[in-house]
Design a protein around this motif. Structure first.
Motif, PDB file in Angstrom:
ATOM      1  N   TRP A 522       0.829  -1.202   0.000  1.00 63.60           N
ATOM      2  CA  TRP A 522       0.000   0.000   0.000  1.00 63.60           C
ATOM      3  C   TRP A 522       0.866   1.257   0.000  1.00 63.60           C
ATOM      4  CZ3 TRP A 522      -5.452   0.392   0.152  1.00 63.60           C
ATOM      5  CH2 TRP A 522      -6.123  -0.840   0.188  1.00 63.60           C
ATOM      6  N   ASN A 523       0.310   2.327  -0.563  1.00 63.66           N
ATOM      7  CA  ASN A 523       0.970   3.622  -0.577  1.00 63.66           C
ATOM      8  C   ASN A 523       0.008   4.687  -0.060  1.00 63.66           C
ATOM      9  OD1 ASN A 523       3.643   3.128  -2.128  1.00 63.66           O
ATOM     10  ND2 ASN A 523       2.090   2.132  -3.393  1.00 63.66           N
ATOM     11  N   HIS A 524       0.565   5.801   0.403  1.00 68.32           N
ATOM     12  CA  HIS A 524      -0.216   6.890   0.976  1.00 68.32           C
ATOM     13  C   HIS A 524      -0.062   8.113   0.082  1.00 68.32           C
ATOM     14  CE1 HIS A 524      -1.008   9.725   4.639  1.00 68.32           C
ATOM     15  NE2 HIS A 524      -2.119   9.464   3.978  1.00 68.32           N
ATOM     16  N   SER A 525      -1.174   8.644  -0.413  1.00 67.82           N
ATOM     17  CA  SER A 525      -1.155   9.817  -1.282  1.00 67.82           C
ATOM     18  C   SER A 525      -1.827  10.992  -0.570  1.00 67.82           C
ATOM     19  CB  SER A 525      -1.883   9.526  -2.602  1.00 67.82           C
ATOM     20  OG  SER A 525      -1.860  10.652  -3.448  1.00 67.82           O
ATOM     21  N   THR A 526      -1.121  12.105  -0.444  1.00 69.04           N
ATOM     22  CA  THR A 526      -1.634  13.273   0.285  1.00 69.04           C
ATOM     23  C   THR A 526      -1.760  14.477  -0.644  1.00 69.04           C
ATOM     24  OG1 THR A 526       0.607  13.922   0.928  1.00 69.04           O
ATOM     25  CG2 THR A 526      -0.576  12.453   2.430  1.00 69.04           C
ATOM     26  N   ASN A 527      -2.551  15.449  -0.181  1.00 66.27           N
ATOM     27  CA  ASN A 527      -2.702  16.725  -0.890  1.00 66.27           C
ATOM     28  C   ASN A 527      -3.119  16.539  -2.343  1.00 66.27           C
ATOM     29  OD1 ASN A 527      -1.756  18.168   1.460  1.00 66.27           O
ATOM     30  ND2 ASN A 527       0.330  17.570   0.879  1.00 66.27           N
ATOM     31  N   ARG A 528      -4.076  15.641  -2.563  1.00 71.34           N
ATOM     32  CA  ARG A 528      -4.505  15.363  -3.939  1.00 71.34           C
ATOM     33  C   ARG A 528      -5.417  16.455  -4.476  1.00 71.34           C
ATOM     34  NH1 ARG A 528      -6.525   9.918  -5.763  1.00 71.34           N
ATOM     35  NH2 ARG A 528      -8.400  10.476  -4.592  1.00 71.34           N
ATOM     36  N   GLY A 529      -6.126  17.144  -3.577  1.00 74.08           N
ATOM     37  CA  GLY A 529      -7.039  18.188  -4.028  1.00 74.08           C
ATOM     38  C   GLY A 529      -8.223  17.672  -4.817  1.00 74.08           C
ATOM     39  N   LEU A 530      -8.661  16.423  -4.501  1.00 72.97           N
ATOM     40  CA  LEU A 530      -9.753  15.801  -5.260  1.00 72.97           C
ATOM     41  C   LEU A 530     -10.989  15.566  -4.394  1.00 72.97           C
ATOM     42  CD1 LEU A 530      -7.662  13.190  -7.293  1.00 72.97           C
ATOM     43  CD2 LEU A 530      -8.593  15.376  -8.110  1.00 72.97           C
ATOM     44  N   GLY A 531     -11.058  16.222  -3.246  1.00 70.13           N
ATOM     45  CA  GLY A 531     -12.233  16.089  -2.392  1.00 70.13           C
ATOM     46  C   GLY A 531     -12.153  14.955  -1.394  1.00 70.13           C
ATOM     47  N   ASP A 532     -10.963  14.390  -1.175  1.00 72.44           N
ATOM     48  CA  ASP A 532     -10.811  13.306  -0.208  1.00 72.44           C
ATOM     49  C   ASP A 532     -11.035  13.815   1.214  1.00 72.44           C
ATOM     50  OD1 ASP A 532      -9.865  11.772  -2.396  1.00 72.44           O
ATOM     51  OD2 ASP A 532      -7.813  12.483  -2.035  1.00 72.44           O
ATOM     52  N   HIS A 533     -11.479  12.923   2.082  1.00 77.21           N
ATOM     53  CA  HIS A 533     -11.537  13.226   3.510  1.00 77.21           C
ATOM     54  C   HIS A 533     -10.123  13.510   4.006  1.00 77.21           C
ATOM     55  CE1 HIS A 533     -13.073  13.117   7.592  1.00 77.21           C
ATOM     56  NE2 HIS A 533     -12.131  12.238   7.924  1.00 77.21           N
ATOM     57  N   GLN A 534      -9.923  14.660   4.588  1.00 79.24           N
ATOM     58  CA  GLN A 534      -8.615  15.130   5.049  1.00 79.24           C
ATOM     59  C   GLN A 534      -7.570  15.139   3.932  1.00 79.24           C
ATOM     60  OE1 GLN A 534      -7.325  13.493   8.816  1.00 79.24           O
ATOM     61  NE2 GLN A 534      -9.346  13.757   9.756  1.00 79.24           N
ATOM     62  N   ASP A 535      -8.041  15.160   2.700  1.00 85.76           N
ATOM     63  CA  ASP A 535      -7.197  15.357   1.511  1.00 85.76           C
ATOM     64  C   ASP A 535      -6.120  14.291   1.352  1.00 85.76           C
ATOM     65  OD1 ASP A 535      -6.685  16.645  -0.845  1.00 85.76           O
ATOM     66  OD2 ASP A 535      -5.351  18.154   0.023  1.00 85.76           O
ATOM     67  N   ASP A 536      -6.461  13.042   1.692  1.00 89.10           N
ATOM     68  CA  ASP A 536      -5.493  11.967   1.485  1.00 89.10           C
ATOM     69  C   ASP A 536      -6.220  10.640   1.320  1.00 89.10           C
ATOM     70  OD1 ASP A 536      -6.322  11.551   4.104  1.00 89.10           O
ATOM     71  OD2 ASP A 536      -4.367  10.869   4.784  1.00 89.10           O
ATOM     72  N   VAL A 537      -5.532   9.662   0.715  1.00 92.27           N
ATOM     73  CA  VAL A 537      -6.047   8.305   0.581  1.00 92.27           C
ATOM     74  C   VAL A 537      -4.873   7.330   0.702  1.00 92.27           C
ATOM     75  CG1 VAL A 537      -8.013   8.894  -0.901  1.00 92.27           C
ATOM     76  CG2 VAL A 537      -5.790   8.308  -1.940  1.00 92.27           C
ATOM     77  N   HIS A 538      -5.189   6.069   0.994  1.00 90.29           N
ATOM     78  CA  HIS A 538      -4.258   4.961   0.811  1.00 90.29           C
ATOM     79  C   HIS A 538      -4.679   4.210  -0.449  1.00 90.29           C
ATOM     80  CE1 HIS A 538      -2.370   5.490   4.717  1.00 90.29           C
ATOM     81  NE2 HIS A 538      -1.598   4.446   4.477  1.00 90.29           N
ATOM     82  N   TYR A 539      -3.696   3.675  -1.195  1.00 89.47           N
ATOM     83  CA  TYR A 539      -4.047   2.949  -2.407  1.00 89.47           C
ATOM     84  C   TYR A 539      -3.130   1.745  -2.594  1.00 89.47           C
ATOM     85  CZ  TYR A 539      -0.065   5.253  -4.709  1.00 89.47           C
ATOM     86  OH  TYR A 539       1.192   5.694  -5.050  1.00 89.47           O
ATOM     87  N   ALA A 540      -3.698   0.716  -3.241  1.00 89.22           N
ATOM     88  CA  ALA A 540      -2.969  -0.503  -3.564  1.00 89.22           C
ATOM     89  C   ALA A 540      -3.156  -0.802  -5.047  1.00 89.22           C
ATOM     90  CB  ALA A 540      -3.464  -1.675  -2.725  1.00 89.22           C
TER      91      ALA A 540
END
Length: 802
Positions: A522-540
């Protein structure tokens, strides 16, 4: 997993030797009730120690590395360097076979073993060691089609034992599934095991076991194979080790039929000629061990895979990481088998692999448990039968740090002495705890903590010293977790109306919450500016990667993004498959979308598991957990112009309230608040002294110890605990469904206690006695009446720890 090139497929029983390339495994991702005591005659009474060939097969880039000369050299090197310290197994992985005999049984490769594999096995045995081989489920297509007679089984042939219609048996789709409803199938397995037992094989690694091996939906299910092999191997006292990444939902099954089981993916990094493993492949095991530790003990062991710490030039780990791996394998009581070339160990590697005090921790056979995995500065501990506690600290963070071992966290009340296990240095007496200073990045420390005279020790319901009679369940919604709930008091001098009551509350967990466990790469992506909760997601990106969260509550939502790059996700709740949800969206992007939601669960502990099934990506944005309210209302009003105490209704017994806090300040019971029954009165004097605005008070409620219990609804159910000390106390729940319990000390009935209460209560002192003769004792509790018996902890006082 390991390369599946054995000539048994029984996985890949072939009439000609299979090639290495045809069976190269899919690379592993880069990240990723108490056991009965076994008799000393049981080969699995302790974790095994030895060597496995697979890491060198991968590292060398040559699946045929396992020649007679290489195996003999490894055996001789083990005999010279490691054997005196307990290492005894020489285990050969995939690729050892060359075909099958006239009965469909595997034959060794004549190319690898020109003088016969028997000569190698004999050499290993002459060195005082044991020899292991590799197999997988199923029957090879060539063997099935050849319809060969099964040795010693008149009227049985290999053409009759494949399941119909023909089905895949293993992860790599090498062999056909065997139909074990046909008695000839067991006779076929027996014939193979009898053959290898005659060669002198002492150990079998059984790979591609499902559910597990990346497949948990029962589309592949090798449990019948495991049972058949277990029954055949038991007749010869041959160790059965299951691999890989076994599904924890079937832990009881693996414990019933095997001596050990791999809990995760391969430790190898599949970077030939570069490194054997990586730190990420070590670090991901901590979350697995936190799930699996209670399933292991004498008779059956968790398996972390090869411990590749013997040569810094090839291990792929720093010196600190190498010692951390050895420490973690030791405290987790997992088999210690290295994968290094034993002819080429460096000085530091030998120091790590031959420290007898560290090895003794491993061979003591008590798997360590974490105080918490919600931090990268972790403390793990193992309570030993002699009253000592083994404790290890691990710095999984990216900066050097001090890490404290608090005695109360590891079950000791009082003072103790501390010894550094690696160095043997006595570190002195401590009260409260010990701080391991300057633990390096990815470093560790290992201690023996010995309670002082008069200290109290806690034995939990999961402890190996607890034996249960009857059918017992761990948790099963019988547990009560420690919880807290905020109350917002609006402090004003302008009056107003009291707010309405609230019965359900929702807590949002962001994807980076430490209580969420990620398995895979898994990886952690921050500051995406796409409307995520707290502006981050984890992805696999890899199918089979999973995310898991254990929560206390009545419902949960999986919130993520929908997009054309995403696909299907399998949803499991409490180990059971629920449904497949789809995050695919043909056009545009949907932020914070609820893909799965469940409500109405029993108010207890539940586990949500999400597994990537398809698509380029799987994302997690947040999880919304719904919990029953602990308070009749979660808001209140206090009017300074007409000051009166604020009454707060409780939905749990008032005796379960442990504290009320405002930030770091804990209110004084009897002065700043009082409790009567299920009503708390916040004093007007305290509230009047607060500034106008919202005052947030945290109401904290006790739970069962470690938030878990064991329970049985069997009439006459009982449990027994052995201890060495002068006083003992039974601390356990009370409830409206409980009744009388007989208490026995050293086999004599000494009391009958009533565990009934009008409401469910936690951590109640139900029996205590002092003045016992210093020595070994047994405590036993037997249900007399009531619908259920629950057990939580035993505490005892030591006079002297041997």
């Amino acid at each position: 997993m390991a390369a599946a090139l054995t000539a048994t497929a029984l996985g890949a029983l072939c009439l000609t030797a299979p090639s290495w390339a045809a069976a190269t495994p899919v690379p592993a991702p880069d990240a990723g009730a108490a056991t009965p005591a076994a008799a000393e005659s049981d080969p699995a009474a302790k974790p095994y120690m030895g060597w496995s060939s697979f890491s060198m097969q991968v590292y060398s880039g040559n699946g045929q590395w396992i020649t007679a000369d290489q195996l003999i050299a490894q055996s001789d090197a083990m005999h010279e360097k490691l054997q005196a310290h307990g290492y005894e197994y020489i285990n050969v992985d995939a690729g050892w076979n060359g075909g099958v005999d006239e009965y469909g049984r595997p034959t060794p490769s004549e190319t690898l073993y020109p003088n016969g594999l028997q000569a190698v096995i004999d050499h290993v045995h002459e060195n005082g060691q044991k020899f292991g081989l590799y197999f997988i489920p199923g029957i090879g297509p060539e063997v099935y089609e050849a319809d060969l007679p099964i040795y010693g089984a008149e009227g049985c042939s290999t053409g009759d034992i494949a399941a119909q219609p023909l089905q895949q048996a293993d992860y790599w789709d090498i062999g056909y599934k065997i139909d074990f409803s046909n008695p000839c199938s067991q006779k076929y397995i027996d014939s193979i095991v009898d053959l290898i037992a005659g060669w002198g094989v002492d150990f079998v690694k059984f790979d591609s076991v499902t559910p597990g091996s990346g497949i948990g939906d029962l589309s592949l299910d090798a449990r019948d194979d495991v049972k058949a092999w277990s029954q055949a191997l038991d007749r010869h006292d041959i160790w059965l080790e299951l691999s890989w990444a076994l599904d924890i939902r079937y832990a009881d099954y693996w414990k019933q039929y095997a001596d050990g089981w791999r809990v995760d993916w391969d430790v190898e990094c599949y970077c030939a000629h570069d490194a054997m493993t990586t730190w990420d492949n070590i670090a991901r095991l901590f979350s697995k061990a936190a799930q699996w530790w209670r399933h292991a003990g004498p008779g059956g062991w968790n398996d972390f895979d090869s411990l590749n710490v013997g040569n810094g030039a090839m291990d792929g780990l720093t010196r600190d990481e190498r010692r951390t791996a050895m420490t973690f394998w030791a405290v987790s009581a997992v088999p210690i088998y290295t994968g290094n070339d034993l002819t080429n160990l460096d000085e530091y590697g030998l120091e790590l692999l031959t420290n007898d005090d560290v090895i003794a921790v491993n061979q003591n056979g008590v798997p360590a448990r974490p105080v918490s995995t919600e931090t990268d500065k972790q403390v793990w501990y193992a309570p030993n039968a002699d009253g000592t506690v083994t404790a290890a600290v691990f710095n999984l963070d990216r900066t050097e740090s001090d890490i404290e071992v608090r005695l109360s966290d590891i079950g000791i009340e009082g003072s103790a002495t501390v010894t550094d296990v690696w160095s043997g240095e006595e570190l002195g007496k401590i009260d409260g705890g010990y701080v391991a200073q300057d633990v390096p990045i990815h470093g560790s420390r290992l201690f023996t903590i010995t309670p002082a005279k008069g200290a109290r020790l806690t034995v939990t319901d999961d402890d190996l010293r607890v034996s249960y009679d009857g059918t017992w369940t761990r948790n099963g919604n019988q547990e009560v977790a420690a919880q807290s709930q905020p109350l917002t008091v609006k402090v004003t001098d302008a009056g107003g109306e009291q707010p309405p009551a609230a019965s359900v509350r929702t807590v949002a967990l962001n994807d980076d919450d430490p209580a969420i466990s990620y398995q895979g790469s898994w990886n952690h992506s921050t500051n995406r500016g796409l409307g995520d909760h707290q502006d981050d997601v984890h992805y696999a990106e890899k199918n089979g990667d999973a995310v898991e969260h254990t929560f206390v509550g009545t419902g949960i939502d999986y919130v993520t993004e929908t997009h054309e790059s995403q696909g299907e996700v399998d949803v499991y709740l409490d180990g059971e498959f629920q449904q497949t949800v789809n995050a695919y969206r043909a056009e545009g992007r949907g932020a914070q979308q609820v893909l799965y939601s469940v409500d109405g669960l029993p108010n207890g502990t539940h586990t949500l598991r999400l597994v990537k099934k398809s698509g380029s990506f799987m994302l997690l944005d947040r999880l919304d957990v719904r919990l029953d309210s602990l308070l009749v209302a979660d808001t209140a009003l206090f009017d300074k112009s007409a000051p009166t105490p604020v009454e707060v209704g409780l939905l749990r017994d008032g005796a379960e309230l442990t504290a009320i806090a405002h930030g770091d300040d804990v209110l004084t019971a009897g002065e700043q608040y009082t409790v009567e029954g299920r009503t708390v009165a916040l004093s007007a004097e305290y509230l009047a002294a607060q500034p106008s605005g919202d005052l947030v008070l945290d109401f904290r409620f006790r739970g069962d110890h470690r938030d878990d219990v064991h329970s049985s609804t069997d009439d006459g159910a009982s449990f027994e605990v052995a201890f060495r000390g002068t006083a003992v106390e039974w601390i356990a729940p009370m409830g409206p469904d409980q009744g009388e319990v007989e208490i026995y000390l050293d086999g004599k009935l000494v009391d009958t206690v009533d565990t009934h209460a009008d409401s469910r209560l936690t951590q109640r002192s139900l029996f205590t006695t002092e003045g016992l003769k210093n020595g070994d004792h047994t405590f036993k509790a037997v249900q007399v009446s009531g619908d259920i018996l629950r057990h939580d902890t035993i505490e005892y006082t030591v006079k002297k720890v041997k």
